[in-house]
Design a protein around this motif. Structure first.
Motif, PDB file in Angstrom:
ATOM      1  N   VAL A 325       0.710  -1.061  -0.205  1.00 20.83           N
ATOM      2  CA  VAL A 325      -0.079   0.073   0.093  1.00 20.83           C
ATOM      3  C   VAL A 325       1.016   1.334   0.098  1.00 20.83           C
ATOM      4  O   VAL A 325       1.683   1.240   0.852  1.00 20.83           O
ATOM      5  CB  VAL A 325      -1.096   0.112   1.289  1.00 20.83           C
ATOM      6  N   LEU A 326       0.498   2.149  -0.871  1.00 25.26           N
ATOM      7  CA  LEU A 326       1.368   3.432  -1.005  1.00 25.26           C
ATOM      8  C   LEU A 326       0.560   4.577  -0.297  1.00 25.26           C
ATOM      9  O   LEU A 326      -0.639   4.916  -1.308  1.00 25.26           O
ATOM     10  CB  LEU A 326       1.770   3.391  -2.443  1.00 25.26           C
ATOM     11  N   VAL A 327       1.078   5.284   0.450  1.00 28.26           N
ATOM     12  CA  VAL A 327       0.225   6.385   0.824  1.00 28.26           C
ATOM     13  C   VAL A 327       0.958   7.721   0.820  1.00 28.26           C
ATOM     14  O   VAL A 327       2.206   7.623   1.110  1.00 28.26           O
ATOM     15  CB  VAL A 327      -0.136   6.122   2.256  1.00 28.26           C
ATOM     16  N   THR A 328       0.382   8.807   0.095  1.00 28.66           N
ATOM     17  CA  THR A 328       1.154   9.943   0.086  1.00 28.66           C
ATOM     18  C   THR A 328       0.289  10.927   0.783  1.00 28.66           C
ATOM     19  O   THR A 328      -1.013  11.435   0.287  1.00 28.66           O
ATOM     20  CB  THR A 328       1.018  10.220  -1.332  1.00 28.66           C
ATOM     21  N   PRO A 329       0.824  11.685   1.848  1.00 28.23           N
ATOM     22  CA  PRO A 329       0.269  12.994   2.591  1.00 28.23           C
ATOM     23  C   PRO A 329       0.188  13.972   1.696  1.00 28.23           C
ATOM     24  O   PRO A 329       0.743  14.153   0.553  1.00 28.23           O
ATOM     25  CB  PRO A 329       0.999  12.997   3.688  1.00 28.23           C
ATOM     26  N   GLY A 330      -0.652  14.761   1.910  1.00 30.46           N
ATOM     27  CA  GLY A 330      -1.069  16.091   0.925  1.00 30.46           C
ATOM     28  C   GLY A 330       0.102  16.982   1.037  1.00 30.46           C
ATOM     29  O   GLY A 330       0.876  16.871   2.223  1.00 30.46           O
ATOM     30  N   ASP A 331       0.387  17.909   0.419  1.00 28.38           N
ATOM     31  CA  ASP A 331       1.345  18.718   0.008  1.00 28.38           C
ATOM     32  C   ASP A 331       1.331  19.772   1.591  1.00 28.38           C
ATOM     33  O   ASP A 331       2.541  20.265   1.759  1.00 28.38           O
ATOM     34  CB  ASP A 331       1.445  19.516  -1.069  1.00 28.38           C
ATOM     35  N   LYS A 332       0.199  20.143   1.664  1.00 28.05           N
ATOM     36  CA  LYS A 332      -0.143  21.117   3.128  1.00 28.05           C
ATOM     37  C   LYS A 332      -0.123  20.381   4.393  1.00 28.05           C
ATOM     38  O   LYS A 332      -0.684  20.851   5.111  1.00 28.05           O
ATOM     39  CB  LYS A 332      -1.124  22.067   2.400  1.00 28.05           C
ATOM     40  N   ALA A 333       0.055  19.275   4.241  1.00 24.19           N
ATOM     41  CA  ALA A 333      -0.307  18.495   5.690  1.00 24.19           C
ATOM     42  C   ALA A 333       0.433  18.876   6.866  1.00 24.19           C
ATOM     43  O   ALA A 333       1.787  19.175   6.636  1.00 24.19           O
ATOM     44  CB  ALA A 333      -0.243  16.949   5.447  1.00 24.19           C
ATOM     45  N   ILE A 334      -0.189  19.023   7.927  1.00 21.61           N
ATOM     46  CA  ILE A 334       0.940  19.480   9.073  1.00 21.61           C
ATOM     47  C   ILE A 334       1.366  18.217   9.842  1.00 21.61           C
ATOM     48  O   ILE A 334       0.683  17.143   9.711  1.00 21.61           O
ATOM     49  CB  ILE A 334      -0.014  20.430  10.106  1.00 21.61           C
ATOM     50  N   ALA A 335       2.426  18.592  10.227  1.00 15.38           N
ATOM     51  CA  ALA A 335       3.170  17.208  11.062  1.00 15.38           C
ATOM     52  C   ALA A 335       2.169  16.950  12.365  1.00 15.38           C
ATOM     53  O   ALA A 335       1.494  17.515  12.934  1.00 15.38           O
ATOM     54  CB  ALA A 335       4.415  17.655  11.786  1.00 15.38           C
ATOM     55  N   GLY A 336       2.048  15.614  12.237  1.00  8.76           N
ATOM     56  CA  GLY A 336       1.261  14.956  13.334  1.00  8.76           C
ATOM     57  C   GLY A 336       0.951  13.507  13.068  1.00  8.76           C
ATOM     58  O   GLY A 336       1.451  13.069  12.107  1.00  8.76           O
ATOM     59  N   ASP A 337      -0.253  13.146  13.827  1.00  4.26           N
ATOM     60  CA  ASP A 337      -0.646  11.687  13.470  1.00  4.26           C
ATOM     61  C   ASP A 337      -1.815  11.638  12.806  1.00  4.26           C
ATOM     62  O   ASP A 337      -2.941  12.379  13.154  1.00  4.26           O
ATOM     63  CB  ASP A 337      -0.861  11.050  15.029  1.00  4.26           C
TER      64      ASP A 337
END
Length: 390
Positions: A325-337
């Protein structure tokens, strides 16, 4: 002319026939008071109590109290007249109605075999009376006898099914019995008994002489049972009499999906805007293949999730399959869980797991930040040095 004569003859015949029908005597409706029973000659046994059902029928008469008496009762015998389960001395059925009565016959233990004549009489105040002669034959005691049968002794289902059989228990004896219920089945199979139209679990049931009762036998197999045919022996017993019936559970296999990781940890890390790969393990813990499996996921807004492979044609029992599974966070995601919900869905089966992803910012941006801070400090030091001299 001939047609006219034929028509007159037909009309004359019809009129004569109608008059003859009108003058024919109608069969009179039978009126009176009657004492009735289905079996006027019955067998009773020494030392036992027998109940005889009687009906008082009023056909077309005005209601009035009818005194009830018994004659010819042998010495040592006790016969009570009951109505609604209580001793009664009279009864009064309405016009064209009936009243149910019972004779409770208690025969002494030393009664000799043979017939005895007893007469039940009913007498009213308007000289209305009726009698019911009964022949009570003292016979030898017959052993208790039970029967057990089912119209559907074999049912088919999955390990998650509850198999419910309707069984008819018959008391073929001459006396009332309390019948004990039991069953023998494979290990870890649970069996319960309920009445035919009830929900309370029972372990025994009373059945009147010559009567039958329906009971439900519910068999629940363990969830991990393998496909196959499993017999369960249903037993009934009372006073030395027994009967048994074999019912069969035809259990077909059923798949069971489980979605996890190699080490069992459902967590990982990812950087903002970068793809991270994780290895999932899809397992079939069931007893039948799972067909047409499709993987999907729900991630936060502006994230991406991809599976390789996305679909699996079949997974055999106890077979495991690794899925990337390949997961890509958004470009504007803030650090966190963050939580990504991952699912595997097939025909009739599904499994889901929540995967926790800790998002961190890129180290490049950290270095850029440090550089900016350093430049700002140099500018500040230069300004201080320049203007400090003045």
């Amino acid at each position: 002319m001939r047609r006219l004569i034929s028509l007159l003859a037909l009309v004359t015949t019809s009129v004569v026939g109608s008059q003859a029908f009108a003058q024919a005597p109608m069969s009179p409706v039978m009126q009176g008071l009657f004492l009735l029973t289905d079996y006027p000659a019955q067998t009773v046994r020494a030392g036992e109590i027998t109940t005889i059902r009687v009906k008082m029928q009023n056909s077309g008469l005005a209601p009035e109290p009818m005194a009830l008496t018994l004659s010819g009762v042998p010495a040592g015998w006790k016969i009570d007249i009951l109505g609604g389960g209580q001793p009664v001395a009279s009864a009064m059925p309405g016009q064209n109605e009936s009243v149910a009565l019972q004779l409770r016959v208690e025969v002494p233990k030393d009664a000799k075999p043979g017939p005895q004549q007893v007469v039940l009489s009913a007498k009213g105040g308007r000289l209305q009376s009726t009698e019911l002669p009964l022949t009570l034959i003292v016979g030898t005691e017959a052993p208790a006898k039970l029967s057990l049968k089912s119209r559907l002794p074999s049912l088919r289902g999955t390990p998650r099914s509850s198999f419910e059989y309707t069984v008819t228990v018959g008391n073929d004896s001459g006396k009332d019995l309390t019948v004990a219920l039991s069953a023998q089945g494979p290990a870890n199979f649970q069996t319960t008994f309920t009445e035919g139209f009830g929900s309370n679990e029972i372990s025994s049931i009373p059945i009147e002489a010559g009567q039958t009762k329906d009971i439900k036998v519910k068999v629940t197999p363990p969830r991990d049972v393998k496909a196959g045919d499993y017999p369960v022996l249903v037993k009934v017993a009372s006073e030395g009499a027994t009967a048994d019936l074999r019912v069969t559970l035809q259990i077909s296999g059923q798949g069971k999906l489980a979605l996890s990781t190699k080490d069992g940890r459902l967590s990982g890390e990812a950087e903002v805007g970068k793809s991270s790969s994780y290895t999932l393990v899809l397992n079939n813990d069931g007893t039948a293949p799972v067909e047409e499996i499709e993987l999907s996921g729900t991630v936060p807004t502006n994230w991406k999730v991809e599976f390789n492979p996305k679909t699996i044609a079949s997974l055999a029992p106890n077979e495991k399959k690794e899925v990337q599974v390949l997961v890509t966070p958004g470009d504007k995601a803030i650090a966190g869980d963050y939580v990504a919900s991952l699912r595997a869905t097939a025909r009739g089966e599904s499994s889901a797991a929540d995967f926790r992803i800790t998002v961190t910012t890129s180290t490049l941006w950290g270095m850029v930040g440090i550089g900016i801070i350093a430049i700002a400090l140099l500018v500040l030091l230069g300004a201080v040095a320049r203007f400090g001299r003045r």
